[in-house]
Write an enzyme that holds these catalytic residues in place. Structure first.
Site, short mmCIF file in Angstrom:
data_model
loop_
_atom_site.label_atom_id
_atom_site.label_comp_id
_atom_site.label_asym_id
_atom_site.label_seq_id
_atom_site.Cartn_x
_atom_site.Cartn_y
_atom_site.Cartn_z
N ARG C 76 -34.04 -46.98 -17.84
CA ARG C 76 -33.69 -46.87 -19.24
C ARG C 76 -32.20 -46.53 -19.42
O ARG C 76 -31.49 -47.20 -20.17
CB ARG C 76 -34.53 -45.77 -19.88
N THR C 77 -31.75 -45.52 -18.72
CA THR C 77 -30.35 -45.11 -18.83
C THR C 77 -29.42 -46.22 -18.32
O THR C 77 -28.40 -46.52 -18.94
CB THR C 77 -30.11 -43.83 -18.00
N LYS C 106 -25.39 -44.23 6.69
CA LYS C 106 -24.62 -44.09 7.92
C LYS C 106 -23.79 -42.82 7.94
O LYS C 106 -22.98 -42.62 8.84
CB LYS C 106 -23.70 -45.30 8.10
N ARG C 127 -25.39 -41.75 -11.29
CA ARG C 127 -26.64 -40.99 -11.41
C ARG C 127 -26.96 -40.45 -10.04
O ARG C 127 -26.98 -41.21 -9.05
CB ARG C 127 -27.75 -41.94 -11.85
N HIS C 155 -26.71 -34.14 -18.28
CA HIS C 155 -26.92 -35.54 -18.68
C HIS C 155 -26.23 -35.66 -20.03
O HIS C 155 -26.87 -35.85 -21.06
CB HIS C 155 -28.42 -35.83 -18.78
#
Lengths: 330, 330, 330
Positions: C76-77, C106, C127, C155
């Site tokens: 959604r974001t 790695k 995110r 957020h």
């Protein structure tokens, strides 16, 4: 004795309001389209074949956004839609894992997801593993929903590109003799193709399938009700010599209980050089792809092998659909 | 006593037809490029450094579509290509899970996938885990295939950006002294770099590697056959003081049977402030990234630390390749 | 007796330099914005509501590239940001699995990843599942970092769109009475919303939550220190009748040890037709979505149900942020 059949959706009645007259042009099932709708769409698709980079046509959908909302991956279908949108200058926002979509995982309904995503896009291409979900999505959406396959249900754009390919390759849609070959019991494409082709006069259909995966009665009844003669035939060679179109589909091992029966079927319904000799010069071989053994690579170079052109026609049909759905039919 | 070596591809012969003269400009292996091809590409890349938003140059590939077809994820490489295409106004259709691509899972050949996807795009960037797959793809494709790594095989755009970076940082490609450091046995980048650099006169190469992961004989023979003097050296400090370029690579634990040997190697082949003191003023440190311990973060601010500029050069090289591959060299 | 609380980030001090005065406009936490910054942003957002395809405004960010770098999926974001960038003519390069990003796997640090990816883009939307990672990214980045959620941390764009929605729906940000309902202990959105709303005079807050998930003291102290009266209330109906805004959040089963307590809470803090009767005519119901049971679908048609409009406002706020972050505030 019959194999465990995959569920396919029942015959859908012809839509009361034809597609091109809808205010909101959802594309949900193959039977939404009458001949007039198809004419309009195919006319657009032919124009789409001529769209070139850096022309005004290639910017038709500039500033519009298509969201691909896929609850199961289908890379080929997704890329085809994304290419179509891009060719018209539109942009794409995409997810191939809407199933694990954190919101769905948190218990959000499909309807709520649609209400949210429609705020970000001008049209949604929905792929779902459950039948009827495209219709559910459309019931709340303020923007067009395009069904890119909902489980055993519908995959209407595949049927449309199949019919478009016949028009382009054979040159007409009337008086077509078609052989449908392979797994006709579980194949969603052959069922949808039967819907759409039977709108045109003069259709004749041969069903060529191993006994355990024969075409269901519902489609046979649909054809009969529309006055379309059909026959079940065992000998592919006989059919090949007579038809304008051979529509091949994969035969899947897991449909068979008896492996000997499977091996027999597999060896029997195969197109190779030998078989193509018996086909007419103007006839074509189609296949929804991917193919495995049922069409030998040795015939790929034959001009009558139209399956890769068919895949490409998916692009033009989807360009036409996106244009008509987003910009309307003015 | 030698570690279980990863398979790397054998030395590829210099292509008969140089890249810039190909009709279809596939980018398959590092040895496709002669000096003239490289000159042309690097000239384009320098122009690409100057492309700014909202200029005509930034719309060069408007309406063209690049498909990234990745059978294994490589986010860095994918983002670099996608950024390159975007900077020139082109669009991207993308998949990072072509391996689970339902069609591949259903038994579709790579060749059929290419024949389908090429209908949707103007160029395909292919990443595969199996050697030789880029060549297989190119053998059927009607559009350019760009190899973004095929297993132990080739990753030609990495070699090209490495050489471009040397040209930009040191100011020349002739008479370069380079030290290649780290795991030279399994590293595909150092091998490809050797191919391309050895086209230029005056090259001298130092190989600096722990005994178990030394450079293979085939590359040494290639250098010798091209008249390039090379030496295996144990002391990184000695090499550092002499070279124009230190090309670092990661040493991977799993290559060593003897952990003491590993710890020794790891501690020995490290660039830090102390070591950089011994380097010449104009020399540079390169690394294909990601780095782990082999370059201390304390040297990131040193102007000779060129590895992040090198990553960015990948963008310009890929812009140049996309332009030349899609629009041609007219 | 208290439930095992998820870690949420401590109260962040109001930023010394307000956002709109920053040279590099990272968006890291909700408390970076003073009223002047918010005014500027909301003014831009209102303009963004009017951007239509094929207008000059819709090409504002043409040629610019936003990279979404998601270490955990949040479709959604991500779609909201990607749509925002697209609506302004910008392009997107995207990854939803940066965690398995081969480089991270790695052993590459976040800092190195940022230094590489910033070479390909003009702004990064990050995110991450770990708190503080947005700040770490910003500490090395040469381009704006936009925090799209970092674990239990911040957020900020959610808080901004919430406040913007109140402004658009209620018509003002001064003298707002708000009820925050549901799980206030673990909800990051209600905490951030408290930060931003408390910048405006006349705010009054009701906290409506089951005992085990009550609002923490730190936010209560913040409100008190800013002179904002707040009260803990048990009866949702009483609050509903008095407020301008009911901000609903989900109550999650896993927060409760006592299932009876859970069932009680779940049944108690629900908005349905009955409850909406008691609300004022101009009041609105907000929800960060996804909702589950806490808002009955029967009220979706009520004009005061603003949660889907709220989701759409996320688009406009993100368009505004992208414009200001990439083009600056000249």
């Amino acid at each position: 004795k019959t194999a465990p059949a995959e569920r396919v959706s029942p015959v859908e009645p012809l839509a009361a309001v034809p597609w091109h007259q809808l205010d909101r042009k959802h594309v949900l099932h193959a039977n939404q389209f009458n001949k007039e709708s198809l004419d309009m769409m195919f006319e657009e698709a032919i124009k789409m074949e001529k769209v070139r980079p850096r022309t005004p046509e290639s910017k038709m959908l500039e500033g519009y956004i298509m969201s691909t909302l896929f609850y199961e991956p289908s890379t080929r279908t997704r890329l085809s839609f994304e290419s179509a949108m891009s060719k018209l200058g539109g942009t794409v926002i995409s997810t191939e894992s809407a199933g694990e979509y954190s919101s769905a995982a948190k218990g959000e309904t499909l309807e709520d997801t649609i209400r949210t995503v429609e705020g970000y896009a001008d049209c949604i291409v929905l792929r779902h593993f459950q039948e009827g979900y495209a219709k559910r999505a459309a019931s709340v959406a303020q923007i067009p929903i395009i069904n890119a396959g909902d489980g055993p249900g519908q995959h209407p754009t595949q049927a449309l590109l199949d019919v478009y390919t016949i028009k382009r390759e054979v040159g007409r849609l009337e008086n077509i003799k078609i052989g449908m070959v392979g797994d006709l019991l579980n194949g969603r494409t052959v069922r949808s193709l039967a819907y759409v082709l039977s709108l045109y006069p003069g259709l004749q259909v041969y069903f060529v399938a191993p006994p355990v995966v024969r075409m269901r009665d519902d489609i046979k009844e649909l054809l009969t009700s529309r006055g379309v003669p059909w026959r079940e035939v065992d000998d592919l060679r006989e059919v090949a010599a007579d038809v304008d179109v051979l529509y091949m589909t994969r035969i899947q091992k897991e449909r068979f209980k008896d492996m000997q029966e499977y091996e027999q079927a597999r060896g029997k319904y195969v197109i190779n050089k030998e078989l193509m000799k018996s086909m007419q010069k103007h006839a074509v071989v189609l296949h929804p792809l991917p193919r495995v053994d049922e069409i030998a690579e040795e015939v790929d170079g034959d001009p009558r092998s139209a399956y890769f052109r068919q895949a490409r026609n998916g692009l033009f049909i989807r360009m036409a659909i996106l244009k008509l759905a987003i910009l309307g039919t003015q």
